[in-house]
Design an enzyme around this catalytic site. Structure first.
Site, PDB file in Angstrom:
ATOM      1  CB  ALA A  55      -0.802   0.150   1.310  1.00 16.30           C
ATOM      2  CG  ASP A  56       0.671   4.352  -3.228  1.00 17.88           C
ATOM      3  OD1 ASP A  56       0.779   4.213  -4.388  1.00 17.88           O
ATOM      4  OD2 ASP A  56      -0.695   4.204  -2.663  1.00 17.88           O
TER       5      ASP A  56
END
Lengths: 102, 288
Positions: A55-56
């Site tokens: 996840a960014d």
């Protein structure tokens, strides 16, 4: 007598229903799986770190928005840095839901 | 064989291997530091790095801490990008050392909570799909001006791309300030286009090729001191990504002539090859 042998039982934390937390954790996992398009075989636990799952920052914000809509809560941006794992998200949700219902 | 002799041989083999590796692939090509008005952007395309032995060599130049982090990352693809990112940082910095060749594995990084980086960068895939409704997302996290801008775009695909550009610009800005999303909510500042004739009206979004457009940031509470302090560059990289760079401007406040920042992008596979295709790999987008 049991309470004397297990001092932790005296604290109020143990009065919180464990079943509710599990349901919250499961819902969070569902939202995270969907947002990150995780393959079904990916192991997702309460300790799973969003960043380790790929996840960014945009994913994390989308997850938080999904949680807000699912649970009818509002998460201040300042709190989003504290949501790094499934468990942290579930804990914050429980806190905000209790505050809302108070 | 005497076990002591055998263990003494191991470091020798490693050294020989490193020399062989250096001999059969290019060493890091040193580069001059950019001038104050220039930015160098180095990037790696993970899908182009296929050799398992090369990836093995890359692992060797990381610190124990970095290796530990990568071991916690789930999945081969993510481990690979985590490795390549750190190798890119080390090898790129090593190139700019002016006092002789620097071994990239010898670099030590320290986190400094007080330091401000003065440059921020963010990249997103152009095709990235947004799970939430874009206008709803913007209403929740962006400013009224930005919501208005996004709502006014009739084509969903153009709207989605505009959203991605805006996100990368806002991320680049908060990173340049050394803050991040939680410390500087995106609803507190607007990023928009302004053309050089200082016309403050909304630009025609289909006219993104105009080189007169400037991307600016302004505070929602009306304080205008932000605008001339930060310079933004928006690029399309390798045809697949939008990249936003935010740099502290050295221009004076007010009456400043807008000169676009020069950004040169170089694609690299460290120790193997560097490519520099001005004007094709990285296309600067004039406005938002």
């Amino acid at each position: 007598m049991a309470r004397n042998r297990f001092p932790a039982l005296r604290t109020s934390r143990f009065r919180v229903s464990c079943a509710a937390k599990l349901e919250t954790v499961n819902k969070v996992c569902e939202i995270v799986r969907k947002q990150l398009a995780l393959p079904p075989e990916t192991d997702l636990t309460p300790e799973s770190k969003f960043s380790s799952l790929g996840a960014d920052s945009l994913d994390t914000v989308e997850i938080v928005m999904g949680l807000e809509e699912e649970f009818g809560i509002s998460v201040e941006e300042e709190s989003s840095q504290n949501i790094t794992t499934v468990q942290e998200a579930a804990d914050l949700i429980e806190k905000l839901v209790q505050k809302k219902e108070a | 064989m005497n076990p002591l002799l055998r263990s003494a041989m191991i470091p020798m083999n490693t050294l020989c291997f490193q020399r062989n590796f250096a001999a059969c692939s290019r060493a890091l090509v040193p580069v001059q530091l950019p001038s104050r008005s220039e930015t160098h952007l180095w990037y790696v395309v993970p899908d182009e790095v296929k050799s398992a032995s090369l990836l093995g060599q890359y692992s060797k130049i990381l610190s124990p801490c970095e290796k530990e982090y990568i071991s916690c990352v789930r999945g081969e693809r993510l481990k690979k990008t985590a490795l390549l990112a750190r190798v890119l940082v080390r090898t790129t910095i090593a190139r700019y050392q002016t006092n002789g060749q620097v071994d990239p594995s010898s670099l030590k990084f320290r986190k400094n909570i007080h330091g401000k980086p003065e440059i921020g960068i963010d990249l997103e895939e152009k095709d990235r799909k947004i799970k939430n409704n874009i206008v709803s997302f913007a209403r929740r996290y962006f400013t009224a001006h930005e919501v208005e801008m996004l709502s006014s775009i009739p084509d969903p695909e153009t709207q989605r791309q505009h959203f991605i550009k805006l996100w990368t610009l806002k991320e680049a800005y908060v990173k340049a300030l050394g803050k991040g999303f939680s410390a500087l909510p995106f609803s507190t500042f607007t990023i928009r286009s302004r053309n050089s004739s200082r016309n403050c009206q909304s630009r025609d979004l289909s006219d993104s090729s105009s080189s007169d457009a400037e991307i600016v940031v302004e505070s929602v509470d009306g304080s205008s001191s932000l605008m001339n302090s930060w310079q933004f560059t928006l690029l399309e990289l390798a045809g697949t990504h939008f990249a936003a760079i935010c740099v502290e401007s050295d221009g004076s406040i007010g009456g400043r002539v807008f000169t676009p920042r020069k950004v040169t992008a170089r694609k690299t596979i460290p120790f193997v090859e560097d490519e520099f295709h001005p004007g094709t790999d990285a296309v600067v987008l004039g406005g938002l």
